[in-house]
Design a protein around this motif. Structure first.
Motif: not given
Length: 244
Positions: A141-152, A154-163
């Motif tokens: 789910v995180c991979n699909i969300v990041v692939a389509y919504m990564s430009p919108e 923040s970096k903190q949200t992406l780091d949280l999803l990776n964690l």
């Protein structure tokens, strides 16, 4: 129960080869996609190395284009090969196994030890598949969300999803052996025996060895009463000839 046919070694090796070679083939794009990069830390100023999802420019042109295509469709490849394919493979194998065992139970007596072992093994495999599915779903789910919504995002949200992804990966790797030890009783008992051998207070092997030594000693003593009696010295032979 009637004797069951034993599967030949060539058949087992062929199945294992298909599974392992197929798995390694499906994971080759991941190896080509990730590479090691260097960056200067803004805090300490030291050069640090980290893994980045970026194909190396040193790859051949044809391979480089394939890796770029894979990078754009990675979330669906990951979802199909690492989630749907294992789950479907496990479910289909379980359905085939249940159908075969159902036809065999009609001709054999029920409640045999072999059928109990098969049902226990099936429960173990289903439990492992459920744990794998629950721990892999957030990552997909995180991979699909990041692939389509990564430009919108923040970096903190992406780091949280990776964690979160790393946490579920750690949980999956940690709970799998625990689940095996709990569901597979012989393996769990062997593990507990090995742990007890390392402890000083729990030493069943020593007690059993002492008990076996005592019983062996008693057996030897009891057998010595009947079979190991010392031989009586023979009566002295009469002297031949006339006395002096």
């Amino acid at each position: 129960a009637s004797a069951r046919p034993i599967e030949q070694c060539q058949s087992i090796i062929a199945k294992l080869a298909v599974i392992w070679v197929g798995s390694m083939t499906l994971s080759v794009p991941e190896i080509l996609l990730w590479q090691l990069a260097q960056d200067t830390s803004p805090v300490s100023g030291a050069v640090t190395e980290y893994c980045t999802m970026k194909p190396s420019p040193n790859l051949p042109e044809s391979v480089y284009s394939l890796v770029l295509t894979y990078q754009n469709a990675r979330m669906w490849w990951y979802f199909g090969c690492y989630f749907c394919l294992p789950i479907l493979f496990t479910v289909s194998c379980q359905l085939v196994t249940r159908r075969i065992s159902g036809t065999e139970k009609k001709s054999e007596c029920r409640g045999t030890k072999h059928s109990q072992c098969e049902s226990h093994l099936n429960c173990t495999i289903i439990g492992l598949a459920i744990i794998y599915g629950l721990c892999t779903t957030p990552e997909n789910v995180c991979n699909i969300v990041v692939a389509y919504m990564s430009p919108e995002m923040s970096k903190q949200t992406l780091d949280l999803l990776n964690l979160i992804n790393q946490f579920f990966l750690f949980f999956k790797c940690s709970v799998t052996p625990v689940l095996l030890l709990c569901l597979c009783r012989p393996l769990g008992q062997a593990f507990m025996d090995c742990c007890c051998c390392c402890c000083e207070g729990c030493s069943p092997d020593t007690a059993s060895s002492e008990g076996s030594a005592d019983s062996k000693l008693k057996t030897e003593m009891s057998s010595s009463i009947f079979f190991d009696k010392p031989r009586e010295s023979p009566p002295p032979l009469l002297a031949l000839g006339t006395p002096c």
